[in-house]
Design a protein around this motif. Structure first.
Motif, PDB file in Angstrom:
ATOM      1  N   LEU A 148     -14.601  -4.506 -61.245  1.00  0.00           N
ATOM      2  CA  LEU A 148     -14.650  -5.815 -61.901  1.00  0.00           C
ATOM      3  C   LEU A 148     -13.275  -6.461 -61.944  1.00  0.00           C
ATOM      4  N   VAL A 149     -12.251  -5.649 -62.240  1.00  0.00           N
ATOM      5  CA  VAL A 149     -10.881  -6.173 -62.244  1.00  0.00           C
ATOM      6  C   VAL A 149     -10.501  -6.682 -60.856  1.00  0.00           C
ATOM      7  N   THR A 150     -10.827  -5.895 -59.845  1.00  0.00           N
ATOM      8  CA  THR A 150     -10.535  -6.316 -58.466  1.00  0.00           C
ATOM      9  C   THR A 150     -11.269  -7.606 -58.130  1.00  0.00           C
ATOM     10  N   GLY A 151     -12.553  -7.670 -58.504  1.00  0.00           N
ATOM     11  CA  GLY A 151     -13.344  -8.868 -58.239  1.00  0.00           C
ATOM     12  C   GLY A 151     -12.790 -10.100 -58.925  1.00  0.00           C
ATOM     13  N   LEU A 152     -12.310  -9.940 -60.154  1.00  0.00           N
ATOM     14  CA  LEU A 152     -11.711 -11.059 -60.884  1.00  0.00           C
ATOM     15  C   LEU A 152     -10.449 -11.561 -60.183  1.00  0.00           C
ATOM     16  N   LEU A 153      -9.627 -10.629 -59.720  1.00  0.00           N
ATOM     17  CA  LEU A 153      -8.397 -11.009 -59.027  1.00  0.00           C
ATOM     18  C   LEU A 153      -8.692 -11.774 -57.742  1.00  0.00           C
ATOM     19  N   ILE A 154      -9.756 -11.363 -57.047  1.00  0.00           N
ATOM     20  CA  ILE A 154     -10.100 -11.999 -55.771  1.00  0.00           C
ATOM     21  C   ILE A 154     -10.824 -13.333 -55.997  1.00  0.00           C
ATOM     22  N   ALA A 155     -11.822 -13.310 -56.874  1.00  0.00           N
ATOM     23  CA  ALA A 155     -12.670 -14.493 -57.048  1.00  0.00           C
ATOM     24  C   ALA A 155     -11.980 -15.595 -57.852  1.00  0.00           C
ATOM     25  N   TYR A 156     -11.309 -15.214 -58.935  1.00  0.00           N
ATOM     26  CA  TYR A 156     -10.712 -16.215 -59.817  1.00  0.00           C
ATOM     27  C   TYR A 156      -9.187 -16.263 -59.719  1.00  0.00           C
ATOM     28  N   GLY A 157      -8.573 -15.154 -59.303  1.00  0.00           N
ATOM     29  CA  GLY A 157      -7.126 -15.150 -59.116  1.00  0.00           C
ATOM     30  C   GLY A 157      -6.710 -15.603 -57.734  1.00  0.00           C
ATOM     31  N   ARG A 158      -7.715 -15.787 -56.853  1.00  0.00           N
ATOM     32  CA  ARG A 158      -7.482 -16.295 -55.496  1.00  0.00           C
ATOM     33  C   ARG A 158      -6.615 -15.365 -54.646  1.00  0.00           C
ATOM     34  N   LEU A 159      -6.616 -14.064 -54.972  1.00  0.00           N
ATOM     35  CA  LEU A 159      -5.877 -13.119 -54.141  1.00  0.00           C
ATOM     36  C   LEU A 159      -6.698 -12.769 -52.897  1.00  0.00           C
ATOM     37  N   VAL A 160      -6.007 -12.510 -51.807  1.00  0.00           N
ATOM     38  CA  VAL A 160      -6.679 -12.060 -50.587  1.00  0.00           C
ATOM     39  C   VAL A 160      -7.263 -10.671 -50.858  1.00  0.00           C
ATOM     40  N   PRO A 161      -8.524 -10.409 -50.449  1.00  0.00           N
ATOM     41  CA  PRO A 161      -9.142  -9.105 -50.715  1.00  0.00           C
ATOM     42  C   PRO A 161      -8.293  -7.918 -50.271  1.00  0.00           C
ATOM     43  N   PHE A 162      -7.645  -8.032 -49.131  1.00  0.00           N
ATOM     44  CA  PHE A 162      -6.813  -6.934 -48.636  1.00  0.00           C
ATOM     45  C   PHE A 162      -5.705  -6.601 -49.639  1.00  0.00           C
ATOM     46  N   ILE A 163      -5.036  -7.614 -50.155  1.00  0.00           N
ATOM     47  CA  ILE A 163      -3.927  -7.405 -51.088  1.00  0.00           C
ATOM     48  C   ILE A 163      -4.429  -6.891 -52.423  1.00  0.00           C
ATOM     49  N   ALA A 164      -5.493  -7.506 -52.942  1.00  0.00           N
ATOM     50  CA  ALA A 164      -6.014  -7.116 -54.258  1.00  0.00           C
ATOM     51  C   ALA A 164      -6.509  -5.671 -54.259  1.00  0.00           C
ATOM     52  N   THR A 165      -7.239  -5.293 -53.220  1.00  0.00           N
ATOM     53  CA  THR A 165      -7.776  -3.925 -53.183  1.00  0.00           C
ATOM     54  C   THR A 165      -6.694  -2.908 -52.852  1.00  0.00           C
ATOM     55  N   LEU A 166      -5.678  -3.331 -52.083  1.00  0.00           N
ATOM     56  CA  LEU A 166      -4.543  -2.448 -51.826  1.00  0.00           C
ATOM     57  C   LEU A 166      -3.786  -2.174 -53.129  1.00  0.00           C
ATOM     58  N   ALA A 167      -3.624  -3.227 -53.951  1.00  0.00           N
ATOM     59  CA  ALA A 167      -2.966  -3.064 -55.243  1.00  0.00           C
ATOM     60  C   ALA A 167      -3.783  -2.137 -56.145  1.00  0.00           C
ATOM     61  N   MET A 168      -5.097  -2.281 -56.141  1.00  0.00           N
ATOM     62  CA  MET A 168      -5.949  -1.411 -56.957  1.00  0.00           C
ATOM     63  C   MET A 168      -5.895   0.027 -56.448  1.00  0.00           C
ATOM     64  N   LEU A 169      -5.818   0.208 -55.130  1.00  0.00           N
ATOM     65  CA  LEU A 169      -5.693   1.553 -54.562  1.00  0.00           C
ATOM     66  C   LEU A 169      -4.461   2.263 -55.134  1.00  0.00           C
ATOM     67  N   VAL A 170      -3.329   1.566 -55.094  1.00  0.00           N
ATOM     68  CA  VAL A 170      -2.078   2.162 -55.570  1.00  0.00           C
ATOM     69  C   VAL A 170      -2.137   2.394 -57.074  1.00  0.00           C
ATOM     70  N   ALA A 171      -2.617   1.393 -57.812  1.00  0.00           N
ATOM     71  CA  ALA A 171      -2.638   1.483 -59.270  1.00  0.00           C
ATOM     72  C   ALA A 171      -3.605   2.563 -59.750  1.00  0.00           C
ATOM     73  N   ALA A 172      -4.796   2.617 -59.162  1.00  0.00           N
ATOM     74  CA  ALA A 172      -5.799   3.606 -59.585  1.00  0.00           C
ATOM     75  C   ALA A 172      -5.334   5.022 -59.281  1.00  0.00           C
ATOM     76  N   ARG A 173      -4.746   5.210 -58.106  1.00  0.00           N
ATOM     77  CA  ARG A 173      -4.247   6.538 -57.751  1.00  0.00           C
ATOM     78  C   ARG A 173      -3.100   6.944 -58.686  1.00  0.00           C
ATOM     79  N   GLY A 174      -2.221   6.001 -58.998  1.00  0.00           N
ATOM     80  CA  GLY A 174      -1.115   6.291 -59.899  1.00  0.00           C
ATOM     81  C   GLY A 174      -1.589   6.602 -61.309  1.00  0.00           C
ATOM     82  N   LEU A 175      -2.574   5.833 -61.799  1.00  0.00           N
ATOM     83  CA  LEU A 175      -3.106   6.078 -63.138  1.00  0.00           C
ATOM     84  C   LEU A 175      -3.801   7.430 -63.200  1.00  0.00           C
ATOM     85  N   ALA A 176      -4.511   7.788 -62.134  1.00  0.00           N
ATOM     86  CA  ALA A 176      -5.176   9.095 -62.086  1.00  0.00           C
ATOM     87  C   ALA A 176      -4.148  10.224 -62.130  1.00  0.00           C
TER      88      ALA A 176
END
Length: 321
Positions: free
Chosen positions: A110-138
């Motif tokens: 949902l956070v990724t979707g919000l960044l892409i749909a309403y934050g106007r981020l490119v899907p590649f960048i938004a999901t790449l950021a989530m990849l790094v953040a989720a792995r780091g948080l884990a």
């Protein structure tokens, strides 16, 4: 409706081609390792391996048909598995652990979707950021340590150990997700809107579809699939770990592409993606049985992906006026 034509002649021919490729791989297995390949235990191994990535592949199919891409699925699955196996979560029992995994996955999507749909981020960048953040948080939550499922929560592990007709329960969960995904994509308004948004977002907007809201929901759905996959990998490994799901995003996206889904969106099928997944899983199984190098396996997968994309481009050129 854009994309629905792929369910007809072209899609059926592609499915036949994928079935032919599967049959060829089976023949290779029977010829090279007949004593190991054609066994019940190996079949169960193939299905169990396919189940976890397969659930993620269903979510990835929706996202890519909708014109997006999700590079974060493996990391989100790892985060969900770690969160669900913390001491605090495990104290509430296996049901809460499973719910926690699904909520964490859906929330990340949902956070990724919000960044892409309403934050106007490119899907590649938004999901790449989530990849790094989720792995780091884990890694931070687990202190880079593997978290073992307590003996009190063996009901979760039984999804892997308990069998019906010789097949683990987690494979049935995978099958249920595939069926539900097929129904949603082909028999509901949500599925039709997914094809429309992926095929032509502007036309979809003019037709009255809330494109941004739908895009957000697609990523939330992908996150939910990651949460379900986290439950399956916890059952298989009896652990939650920040290393779970490494490169799963590549396997899932590759399976979707091989299955005939256009990277530009608007066309694809659930069944095609699952057939693509089974092809990849069989290739992995054959490499293992024949003792071939893992590096060679990755090279072979890379070549298959390139061939699939080139075939897509050729087909699109032939069909264009």
């Amino acid at each position: 409706m854009p994309g629905l034509g792929s369910l007809g002649g072209v899609g059926e021919m592609r499915h036949l081609g994928l079935l032919g490729a599967l049959a060829l791989l089976v023949v290779v297995g029977l010829v090279t390792r007949p004593e190991n390949f054609a066994t019940a235990s190996n079949l169960v191994s193939i299905l169990s391996l396919a189940a976890t990535i397969g659930v993620i592949t269903v979510g990835a199919t929706f996202v890519i048909i909708g014109g997006g891409i999700d590079l974060s699925v493996g990391a989100v699955m790892a985060l969900a598995s770690v969160w669900a196996t913390t001491v605090a979560t495990q104290s509430y029992g296996p049901v809460v652990m499973a719910i926690c995994a699904m909520l964490v996955g859906t929330g990340a999507g949902l956070v990724t979707g919000l960044l892409i749909a309403y934050g106007r981020l490119v899907p590649f960048i938004a999901t790449l950021a989530m990849l790094v953040a989720a792995r780091g948080l884990a890694q931070r939550m687990s202190d880079r340590k593997t978290q073992i499922i307590d003996a009190d929560n063996t009901a979760l592990v039984e999804l892997s150990t308990s069998r019906v007709l010789g097949i683990p329960l987690l494979v049935y969960i995978f099958a249920l997700v595939v069926v539900l995904g097929w129904v949603v994509l082909n028999r509901t308004t949500f599925g039709r809107r997914t094809y429309a948004v992926g095929g032509n977002p502007e036309a979809a907007r003019l037709a009255g579809i809330d494109v941004r809201r739908h895009t957000m929901l697609l990523y939330a759905l992908s996150g939910l699939c990651c949460g379900i996959a986290a439950i399956l990998i916890m059952a298989r490994t009896t652990t939650g770990s920040s290393t779970h799901g490494d490169l799963y995003e590549l396997d899932a996206i590759a399976a979707v592409i091989i299955g005939g889904t256009l990277l530009t969106g608007g066309r694809g099928t659930i069944m095609g993606s699952i057939l693509g997944l089974l092809i990849f899983t069989l290739i992995t199984n054959l490499f293992i049985l024949n003792g071939l190098n893992t590096s060679d396996q990755l090279i072979a997968k890379g070549l298959i992906i390139v061939a699939a994309v080139l075939l897509q481009r050729r087909n699109l050129k032939e069909r264009s006026p």
